[in-house]
Scaffold this active site. Structure first.
Site, PDB file in Angstrom:
ATOM      1  N   GLU A 146      58.434  14.660  10.978  1.00 22.81           N
ATOM      2  CA  GLU A 146      59.051  13.354  10.769  1.00 22.81           C
ATOM      3  C   GLU A 146      60.430  13.493  10.147  1.00 22.81           C
ATOM      4  O   GLU A 146      61.365  12.766  10.497  1.00 22.81           O
ATOM      5  CB  GLU A 146      58.157  12.506   9.875  1.00 22.81           C
ATOM      6  CG  GLU A 146      58.699  11.116   9.613  1.00 22.81           C
ATOM      7  CD  GLU A 146      57.839  10.306   8.670  1.00 22.81           C
ATOM      8  OE1 GLU A 146      58.195   9.139   8.408  1.00 22.81           O
ATOM      9  OE2 GLU A 146      56.820  10.823   8.191  1.00 22.81           O
ATOM     10  N   GLU A 284      59.308   2.004  11.316  1.00 19.30           N
ATOM     11  CA  GLU A 284      58.418   3.046  11.809  1.00 19.30           C
ATOM     12  C   GLU A 284      58.572   3.044  13.327  1.00 19.30           C
ATOM     13  O   GLU A 284      58.107   2.135  14.011  1.00 19.30           O
ATOM     14  CB  GLU A 284      56.969   2.735  11.425  1.00 19.30           C
ATOM     15  CG  GLU A 284      56.707   2.648   9.927  1.00 19.30           C
ATOM     16  CD  GLU A 284      56.529   4.019   9.295  1.00 19.30           C
ATOM     17  OE1 GLU A 284      56.674   5.026  10.016  1.00 19.30           O
ATOM     18  OE2 GLU A 284      56.246   4.076   8.079  1.00 19.30           O
TER      19      GLU A 284
END
Length: 320
Positions: A146, A284
């Site tokens: 990430e 997100e």
């Protein structure tokens, strides 16, 4: 993004790889239906791939021209990082429509966090509670982290916004700092920069089958050092515009597991939002643990679309 703590495996070694519809989510009437209609119109493939999810959870340095303008077709390895380079400030503000505007981009997590567990596990005050300084973040099943994803999208977004004339600052850039910054410092960077808008870039780490993006909005918090009341309204406006741009440009659907199909989620447990005094949201971009979403998140072409969609939302917000 991972908001439950550094419970993910360290990043795996990199393996060579081969190389006019406007979404008015600001209205949200209803947001879920509108997002889905656009999703159906542009196609469920989201521009060729899909991915997996993240959980809620730097210092200003620099890069070369190549890292600041990454190729739209770059692989996960081409994530906009150039070792040994330092960015000491944003590029000179241009003369475009955002001249005079300041945007702070917060690439979530840090690739070095897993080496500094004591530091990132230290609790910091977020107003209504205390939480870990930072977390390791999540990754795809084959090790694309990430932290790398968020930095790459942030570099692409910075380039687009600077082309519009904005002054852009990042909370971290490349491998600087070696861990963090803590969530309270990430908020402070936006505050001291007097940002007109701030966004934290993340990807989720949820269950397989959970797909799509969602934008996290600050809820009303008035406790300790936190007082989000002045920014709740502007942040919602910013988030709705970003969600609309993201749907339109990427073709991704709003999350099927958070936000009730609107692509929007309000939270009061995130220090990066609680401590912000400027309009700020998190996004997100997809679920890194779902194979279909992961394929999107690992695509350089899709990451360019993600940056473009976010940019269009920010530009719309700042132009009013």
């Amino acid at each position: 993004m991972s908001y439950v703590g550094p419970d993910f495996d360290p990043p795996q070694p990199r393996r060579p790889r081969r190389a006019p519809l406007t979404v008015a989510l600001a209205a949200l009437v209803p947001g879920a239906l509108l997002g889905w209609l656009v999703y159906e119109a542009v196609g469920a493939t989201g521009g060729g791939g899909s991915g997996d999810s993240a959980k809620p959870g730097g210092a200003l340095t620099s890069a070369t021209d190549t890292s600041r303008t990454p190729s739209a077709s770059s692989s996960p390895a081409d994530d906009g990082k150039k070792p040994g380079t330092a960015r000491t400030g944003s590029a000179p503000a241009g003369t475009g429509p955002l001249a005079g505007k300041v945007v702070v981009i917060d690439p979530g997590h840090n690739s070095g966090n897993y080496r500094h567990t004591a530091e990132i596990n230290r609790k910091v005050d977020i107003g209504n509670s205390r939480k870990e300084c930072d977390t390791t973040g999540t990754s795809t099943n084959d090790g694309y982290s990430e932290a790398r994803f968020t930095l790459d999208v942030s570099h692409r977004l910075r380039t687009l916004l600077e082309q519009e004339g904005a002054t852009v600052k990042l909370t971290r850039d490349g491998d600087e700092p070696p861990w963090g910054p803590c969530v309270d410092e990430r908020a402070r960077i936006g505050n001291t920069s007097r940002a007109d808008a701030a966004i934290s870039i993340h990807a989720d780490g949820s269950a397989v089958g959970n797909r799509g993006f969602h934008v996290i909005l600050p809820g009303s918090v008035h406790a300790g050092a936190a007082d989000t009341r002045p920014i709740v309204g502007p942040s919602r406006d910013l988030g709705e515009r970003i969600a609309g741009g993201f749907v339109r440009v990427t073709g991704s659907a709003p999350s099927n597991y958070i936000g009730g199909g609107t692509g929007l989620d309000t939270r009061t447990d995130l220090g990066g939002l609680n401590l912000s005094t400027v309009p700020k949201v998190f996004i997100e971009c997809g679920n890194m643990r779902d194979g279909k979403d992961a394929a999107l998140l690992k695509s350089g072409a899709w990451r360019q679309k993600a940056a473009q969609g976010i940019s269009e939302g920010i530009v719309s917000f700042l132009r009013g």
